[in-house]
Design a protein around this motif. Structure first.
Motif, mmCIF file in Angstrom:
data_model
loop_
_atom_site.group_PDB
_atom_site.id
_atom_site.type_symbol
_atom_site.label_atom_id
_atom_site.label_comp_id
_atom_site.label_asym_id
_atom_site.label_seq_id
_atom_site.Cartn_x
_atom_site.Cartn_y
_atom_site.Cartn_z
ATOM 1 N N CYS A 172 0.836 -1.192 0.000
ATOM 2 C CA CYS A 172 0.000 0.000 0.000
ATOM 3 C C CYS A 172 0.873 1.246 0.000
ATOM 4 C CB CYS A 172 -0.912 0.022 1.231
ATOM 5 S SG CYS A 172 -1.843 1.563 1.443
ATOM 6 N N ASN A 173 0.556 2.168 -0.892
ATOM 7 C CA ASN A 173 1.207 3.475 -0.888
ATOM 8 C C ASN A 173 0.144 4.527 -0.601
ATOM 9 O OD1 ASN A 173 3.411 5.191 -1.086
ATOM 10 N ND2 ASN A 173 3.035 5.632 -3.231
ATOM 11 N N PRO A 174 0.219 5.191 0.543
ATOM 12 C CA PRO A 174 -0.833 6.143 0.918
ATOM 13 C C PRO A 174 -0.697 7.451 0.131
ATOM 14 C CG PRO A 174 0.912 6.207 2.535
ATOM 15 C CD PRO A 174 1.278 5.126 1.550
ATOM 16 N N ILE A 175 -1.654 8.318 0.330
ATOM 17 C CA ILE A 175 -1.597 9.642 -0.270
ATOM 18 C C ILE A 175 -0.420 10.413 0.341
ATOM 19 C CG2 ILE A 175 -2.808 11.866 -0.408
ATOM 20 C CD1 ILE A 175 -5.420 10.245 -0.598
ATOM 21 N N SER A 176 0.307 11.110 -0.501
ATOM 22 C CA SER A 176 1.483 11.835 -0.050
ATOM 23 C C SER A 176 1.125 12.809 1.072
ATOM 24 C CB SER A 176 2.078 12.611 -1.233
ATOM 25 O OG SER A 176 3.181 13.392 -0.811
ATOM 26 N N GLY A 177 1.893 12.743 2.159
ATOM 27 C CA GLY A 177 1.656 13.640 3.274
ATOM 28 C C GLY A 177 0.733 13.102 4.338
ATOM 29 N N HIS A 178 0.093 11.958 4.070
ATOM 30 C CA HIS A 178 -0.794 11.361 5.068
ATOM 31 C C HIS A 178 0.032 10.559 6.073
ATOM 32 C CE1 HIS A 178 -4.950 11.505 2.898
ATOM 33 N NE2 HIS A 178 -4.349 12.682 2.967
ATOM 34 N N ASN A 179 -0.045 10.982 7.341
ATOM 35 C CA ASN A 179 0.761 10.357 8.371
ATOM 36 C C ASN A 179 0.178 9.023 8.846
ATOM 37 O OD1 ASN A 179 0.424 13.503 8.869
ATOM 38 N ND2 ASN A 179 2.547 12.938 9.283
#
Lengths: 115, 115
Positions: free
Chosen positions: B23-30
């Motif tokens: 899984c690659n989350p949305i950029s900037g989502h901690n």
């Protein structure tokens, strides 16, 4: 333990009518409640968040109410369209975790809008 | 902006085999979440990360499931060995910030079939 109940039976309505979905919860008082839409084979998509001090929230054809006395949220879609056909999930923060983003989901109610 | 990316979308394995989901989350989502969804049910949380720290893994069956988020960005969920009952959709979600009530952004899910 906390429990979330959504009507497991599918809701079938005619295009143009208002769809009303119910989410009941027990055993605690959540600070907010969220509604998501899920299409077959896809991940849930966020629709609305309503906080405990808000009685009602609207977004375009969507309206959500939050009755903390009845421990119930109602989700309305006015002027329903066949494209509104999907499964709708309500989600509440886990008890004691209102500020963590940890959500507990109901089992969802499938809405079918017939043309 | 790219959404949450998961792979593979579909995986069929024989029981006792290992499997891994990415899984690659949305950029900037901690905050990153792994949920499991059985047919006709709502998502159930397996594990929640704040940055690289697993802050809630109480629902993760640790005898066979493991997860990591080494650099606080992408994450891998592994099952070894898989059992028939593990057949389900594994959903990854992310949210912005930590310790706040906000919407979750879900990926499309990884559907696992164990034969």
């Amino acid at each position: 333990s906390q429990k979330i109940e959504q009507n497991s039976e599918a809701l079938n309505i005619q295009e143009g009518k208002t769809a009303t979905l119910t989410c009941n919860y027990t055993n605690y008082s959540p600070a907010y409640l969220q509604w998501y839409r899920q299409d077959p084979g896809r991940g849930p998509v966020f629709l609305l968040l309503i906080r405990e001090n808000e009685k009602e929230k609207r977004k375009e054809r969507l309206k959500v109410t939050f009755d903390t006395t009845l421990k119930q949220s109602l989700f309305h879609i006015t002027a329903s369209q066949p494209a509104d056909s999907a499964t709708y999930l309500c989600a509440l923060p886990s008890a004691g975790s209102s500020n963590t983003g940890k959500l507990i989901f109901g089992q969802g109610t499938t809405l079918q809008v017939k043309p | 902006e790219a959404g949450v990316v998961q792979s593979p979308r579909y995986k069929i394995i024989e029981k006792k085999q290992p499997v891994a989901f990415w899984c690659n989350p949305i950029s900037g989502h901690n905050t990153l979440y792994w949920y499991l969804q059985n047919l006709g049910q709502g998502p159930e949380l397996l594990i929640r990360y704040e940055n690289e720290e697993a802050v809630d893994d109480s629902q993760l069956p640790k005898d066979r499931f493991s997860a990591e988020r080494l650099k606080g960005v992408d994450s891998t969920l592994k099952i070894q060995p898989a059992e028939l009952g593990d057949s389900a959709v594994y959903l990854c979600a992310s949210s912005f910030g930590t310790g706040r009530a906000g919407e979750l952004f879900f990926g499309e899910g990884s559907r696992l079939t164990v034969l």
